[in-house]
Design a protein around this motif. Structure first.
Motif, PDB file in Angstrom:
ATOM      1  N   ASP A 175      -5.510  -0.040  -6.838  1.00 27.90           N
ATOM      2  CA  ASP A 175      -6.872  -0.083  -6.332  1.00 27.90           C
ATOM      3  C   ASP A 175      -7.001   1.029  -5.298  1.00 27.90           C
ATOM      4  OD1 ASP A 175      -7.449  -2.355  -7.864  1.00 27.90           O
ATOM      5  OD2 ASP A 175      -6.738  -3.697  -6.286  1.00 27.90           O
ATOM      6  N   SER A 221      -5.602   5.433 -10.115  1.00 30.10           N
ATOM      7  CA  SER A 221      -6.473   4.284 -10.398  1.00 30.10           C
ATOM      8  C   SER A 221      -6.056   3.540 -11.664  1.00 30.10           C
ATOM      9  CB  SER A 221      -7.936   4.730 -10.503  1.00 30.10           C
ATOM     10  OG  SER A 221      -8.111   5.624 -11.584  1.00 30.10           O
ATOM     11  N   LYS A 258       0.810  -1.216   0.000  1.00 32.61           N
ATOM     12  CA  LYS A 258       0.000   0.000   0.000  1.00 32.61           C
ATOM     13  C   LYS A 258       0.847   1.272   0.000  1.00 32.61           C
ATOM     14  CE  LYS A 258      -3.906  -2.098   2.448  1.00 32.61           C
ATOM     15  NZ  LYS A 258      -4.637  -2.153   3.745  1.00 32.61           N
ATOM     16  N   ILE A 283      -5.522   5.805   0.490  1.00 29.26           N
ATOM     17  CA  ILE A 283      -4.868   4.505   0.639  1.00 29.26           C
ATOM     18  C   ILE A 283      -4.994   3.829  -0.707  1.00 29.26           C
ATOM     19  CG2 ILE A 283      -4.806   2.303   1.806  1.00 29.26           C
ATOM     20  CD1 ILE A 283      -6.189   3.628   4.205  1.00 29.26           C
ATOM     21  N   LEU A 284      -3.850   3.566  -1.324  1.00 35.71           N
ATOM     22  CA  LEU A 284      -3.781   2.986  -2.657  1.00 35.71           C
ATOM     23  C   LEU A 284      -3.077   1.643  -2.559  1.00 35.71           C
ATOM     24  CD1 LEU A 284      -2.450   6.281  -4.245  1.00 35.71           C
ATOM     25  CD2 LEU A 284      -4.817   5.482  -4.368  1.00 35.71           C
ATOM     26  N   GLN A 285      -3.675   0.605  -3.113  1.00 35.67           N
ATOM     27  CA  GLN A 285      -3.097  -0.727  -2.988  1.00 35.67           C
ATOM     28  C   GLN A 285      -2.673  -1.263  -4.341  1.00 35.67           C
ATOM     29  OE1 GLN A 285      -5.635  -3.805  -1.246  1.00 35.67           O
ATOM     30  NE2 GLN A 285      -3.817  -4.703  -0.308  1.00 35.67           N
ATOM     31  N   LYS A 323      -8.449   2.381  -2.294  1.00 39.44           N
ATOM     32  CA  LYS A 323      -9.185   1.854  -1.142  1.00 39.44           C
ATOM     33  C   LYS A 323      -9.859   2.961  -0.340  1.00 39.44           C
ATOM     34  CE  LYS A 323      -8.125  -2.480  -1.748  1.00 39.44           C
ATOM     35  NZ  LYS A 323      -9.185  -3.445  -2.098  1.00 39.44           N
ATOM     36  N   VAL A 324      -9.152   4.080  -0.180  1.00 37.96           N
ATOM     37  CA  VAL A 324      -9.694   5.232   0.545  1.00 37.96           C
ATOM     38  C   VAL A 324      -9.279   6.483  -0.217  1.00 37.96           C
ATOM     39  CG1 VAL A 324      -9.573   6.591   2.677  1.00 37.96           C
ATOM     40  CG2 VAL A 324      -9.622   4.095   2.807  1.00 37.96           C
TER      41      VAL A 324
END
Length: 198
Positions: free
Chosen positions: A170, A166, A137, A192-194, A172-173
């Protein structure tokens, strides 16, 4: 990819002259609140463009065992070592972020993205993707004041950030910060990027 905002001399001079307006003197509340929710203290964490490293020292004091920082200027790294003597020298990386080739479980963003020329934003995204393990993340704070030519810091738009990240991550937040310090209230966006696991 190099520009006058990213070279070592530029940032070293700013440190020497005390031109460090981004430095709030303590850990950023959105970062510490996020860190407080992480139970796995063994995660390999990177903080790029770490500056005085308040967040890094906070993590160390909270029991995180594997915190790494990188800064293109040596001055702030010396400050971290002075304040946090047990910080491993090998975890205090004096280099250009874009030269890194390690892998991390978590990367924390705090006033690094805004220091880069806006033309480097796709390079930043791609490098973050490369440095994270699958499922890792990228989390932290991005500024949402208007992007102008005058910087750093460079601002931006939350919708543009979501669109940019994106394409590889993904999301996430993605939300305005409710716990910003007063001078930054309304101008910080938490994400929050995963990196996808596959």
């Amino acid at each position: 990819m190099q520009n006058n905002n990213m070279n070592e001399f530029y940032w070293q001079e700013r440190w020497k002259k005390g031109l460090t307006g981004w430095d709030i003197g303590y850990p950023s509340p959105p970062i510490t609140e996020y860190a407080d929710q992480i139970f796995d203290k063994s995660k390999k964490i990177l903080i790029p463009g770490v500056g005085n490293g308040y967040e890094a020292c906070y993590l160390k004091e909270a029991g995180f065992k594997n915190v790494h920082v990188v800064d293109i200027a040596s001055e702030p790294l010396a400050h971290i070592k002075k304040r946090c003597p047990d910080f491993k020298d090998s975890h205090l990386i004096h280099d250009d972020f874009f030269n890194l080739n390690d892998k991390y479980d978590l990367i924390l963003e705090q006033t690094f993205f805004c220091a880069l020329d806006p033309d480097q934003r796709k390079d930043y995204r791609d490098k973050m993707y490369e440095l994270l393990v699958p499922g890792g993340k990228l989390a932290g704070v991005w500024f949402t004041f208007p992007l102008t030519e005058k910087g750093p810091p460079f601002g931006g738009d939350s919708e543009e950030y979501i669109k940019l990240f994106s394409e590889k991550f993904d999301v996430k937040v993605a939300t305005p910060c409710y716990n910003s310090i007063k001078p930054r209230l309304g101008n910080e966006f938490f994400m929050i990027l995963q990196r996808p696991a596959h």
